[in-house]
Design a protein around this motif. Structure first.
Motif, mmCIF file in Angstrom:
data_model
loop_
_atom_site.group_PDB
_atom_site.id
_atom_site.type_symbol
_atom_site.label_atom_id
_atom_site.label_comp_id
_atom_site.label_asym_id
_atom_site.label_seq_id
_atom_site.Cartn_x
_atom_site.Cartn_y
_atom_site.Cartn_z
ATOM 1 N N LEU A 1 -40.823 6.566 -42.980
ATOM 2 C CA LEU A 1 -39.889 5.734 -43.754
ATOM 3 C C LEU A 1 -40.605 5.144 -44.954
ATOM 4 O O LEU A 1 -41.760 4.718 -44.844
ATOM 5 C CB LEU A 1 -39.365 4.573 -42.906
ATOM 6 C CG LEU A 1 -38.439 4.901 -41.756
ATOM 7 C CD1 LEU A 1 -38.123 3.638 -40.980
ATOM 8 C CD2 LEU A 1 -37.167 5.524 -42.273
ATOM 9 N N ASP B 1 -37.230 1.133 -47.297
ATOM 10 C CA ASP B 1 -36.235 1.508 -46.294
ATOM 11 C C ASP B 1 -36.487 0.796 -44.974
ATOM 12 O O ASP B 1 -35.541 0.416 -44.271
ATOM 13 C CB ASP B 1 -36.216 3.021 -46.091
ATOM 14 C CG ASP B 1 -35.642 3.759 -47.291
ATOM 15 O OD1 ASP B 1 -34.816 3.162 -48.020
ATOM 16 O OD2 ASP B 1 -36.018 4.923 -47.505
ATOM 17 N N LEU C 1 -33.795 -1.688 -43.197
ATOM 18 C CA LEU C 1 -33.346 -1.560 -41.805
ATOM 19 C C LEU C 1 -33.510 -2.868 -41.045
ATOM 20 O O LEU C 1 -32.646 -3.244 -40.247
ATOM 21 C CB LEU C 1 -34.111 -0.436 -41.102
ATOM 22 C CG LEU C 1 -33.596 0.963 -41.431
ATOM 23 C CD1 LEU C 1 -34.622 2.009 -41.029
ATOM 24 C CD2 LEU C 1 -32.274 1.212 -40.736
ATOM 25 N N LYS D 1 -30.696 -5.056 -42.281
ATOM 26 C CA LYS D 1 -29.418 -4.634 -41.706
ATOM 27 C C LYS D 1 -29.309 -5.036 -40.233
ATOM 28 O O LYS D 1 -28.247 -5.452 -39.775
ATOM 29 C CB LYS D 1 -29.229 -3.127 -41.854
ATOM 30 C CG LYS D 1 -28.821 -2.702 -43.241
ATOM 31 C CD LYS D 1 -28.587 -1.195 -43.274
ATOM 32 C CE LYS D 1 -27.770 -0.772 -44.449
ATOM 33 N NZ LYS D 1 -27.428 0.659 -44.401
ATOM 34 N N GLY D 2 -30.406 -4.907 -39.494
ATOM 35 C CA GLY D 2 -30.394 -5.334 -38.096
ATOM 36 C C GLY D 2 -30.140 -6.825 -37.963
ATOM 37 O O GLY D 2 -29.364 -7.265 -37.112
ATOM 38 N N ARG E 1 -27.962 5.284 -49.648
ATOM 39 C CA ARG E 1 -27.991 4.586 -48.363
ATOM 40 C C ARG E 1 -26.614 4.101 -47.933
ATOM 41 O O ARG E 1 -26.480 3.206 -47.118
ATOM 42 C CB ARG E 1 -28.987 3.436 -48.417
ATOM 43 C CG ARG E 1 -30.381 3.975 -48.138
ATOM 44 C CD ARG E 1 -31.384 3.544 -49.159
ATOM 45 N NE ARG E 1 -32.609 4.335 -49.038
ATOM 46 C CZ ARG E 1 -32.887 5.374 -49.816
ATOM 47 N NH1 ARG E 1 -32.040 5.782 -50.719
ATOM 48 N NH2 ARG E 1 -34.014 6.033 -49.683
ATOM 49 N N VAL F 1 -27.622 1.438 -35.781
ATOM 50 C CA VAL F 1 -28.416 2.662 -35.812
ATOM 51 C C VAL F 1 -28.152 3.437 -34.534
ATOM 52 O O VAL F 1 -28.232 2.893 -33.432
ATOM 53 C CB VAL F 1 -29.921 2.343 -35.959
ATOM 54 C CG1 VAL F 1 -30.763 3.585 -35.777
ATOM 55 C CG2 VAL F 1 -30.188 1.731 -37.322
ATOM 56 N N SER G 1 -36.737 9.049 -36.657
ATOM 57 C CA SER G 1 -35.644 8.365 -35.958
ATOM 58 C C SER G 1 -36.172 7.221 -35.120
ATOM 59 O O SER G 1 -35.558 6.153 -35.061
ATOM 60 C CB SER G 1 -34.887 9.337 -35.060
ATOM 61 O OG SER G 1 -34.043 10.141 -35.816
ATOM 62 N N LYS H 1 -36.902 4.408 -37.490
ATOM 63 C CA LYS H 1 -35.665 3.754 -37.935
ATOM 64 C C LYS H 1 -35.141 2.809 -36.860
ATOM 65 O O LYS H 1 -34.786 1.671 -37.141
ATOM 66 C CB LYS H 1 -34.602 4.804 -38.271
ATOM 67 C CG LYS H 1 -34.835 5.512 -39.577
ATOM 68 C CD LYS H 1 -33.855 6.634 -39.795
ATOM 69 C CE LYS H 1 -32.514 6.137 -40.236
ATOM 70 N NZ LYS H 1 -31.610 7.226 -40.648
ATOM 71 N N TRP I 1 -34.805 -1.317 -37.037
ATOM 72 C CA TRP I 1 -33.479 -1.911 -36.760
ATOM 73 C C TRP I 1 -33.628 -2.950 -35.648
ATOM 74 O O TRP I 1 -33.109 -4.058 -35.756
ATOM 75 C CB TRP I 1 -32.518 -0.793 -36.359
ATOM 76 C CG TRP I 1 -31.220 -1.283 -35.792
ATOM 77 C CD1 TRP I 1 -30.916 -1.488 -34.476
ATOM 78 C CD2 TRP I 1 -30.055 -1.671 -36.508
ATOM 79 N NE1 TRP I 1 -29.634 -1.949 -34.349
ATOM 80 C CE2 TRP I 1 -29.088 -2.074 -35.578
ATOM 81 C CE3 TRP I 1 -29.736 -1.701 -37.855
ATOM 82 C CZ2 TRP I 1 -27.822 -2.500 -35.959
ATOM 83 C CZ3 TRP I 1 -28.468 -2.121 -38.217
ATOM 84 C CH2 TRP I 1 -27.528 -2.521 -37.282
#
Length: 115
Positions: free
Chosen positions: A19, A23, A27, A30-31, A73, A90, A101, A104, A108
């Protein structure tokens, strides 16, 4: 210089499981927003970036295309700053076993467990 900066970014990307650093930060944000019950966050568009109020020489220092970044995004044009990014959980099952993954999901989860 530029070669050293690029090498540092490549090293950081490897260390973050593939990542890019921004980014990984996005994440986490966003979490955190998801945990707080937000349905979206806002992104600054090129046109509304604060550097636009500076001298032309200073504006030349902005190399990032924020509009493309937000669109890539899942951002949608609108909102008070230029872009709205919907918050979606996610999906742990998307490409299971991939290092990217896993990274990510880890970032998150840092955001969702921050409070």
């Amino acid at each position: 210089g530029v070669p050293e900066a690029k090498a540092a970014l490549v090293d950081a990307t490897r260390d973050l499981g593939g990542l890019r650093p921004k980014d990984a930060v996005l994440l986490v944000l966003k979490g955190l927003a998801f945990k707080l019950g937000a349905s979206s966050i806002h992104g600054i568009a090129n046109a509304s970036h604060v550097i636009n109020g500076r001298r032309a020489r200073r504006r030349e220092l902005l190399h990032t295309d924020y509009d493309s970044y937000w669109r890539d995004r899942g951002g949608i044009e609108g909102g008070p700053f230029g872009f709205v990014l919907p918050i979606a959980e996610v999906d742990e099952s998307s490409t299971p076993g991939s290092r990217r993954s896993a990274a990510k999901l880890a970032f998150w989860q840092i955001g969702t467990s921050s409070l």
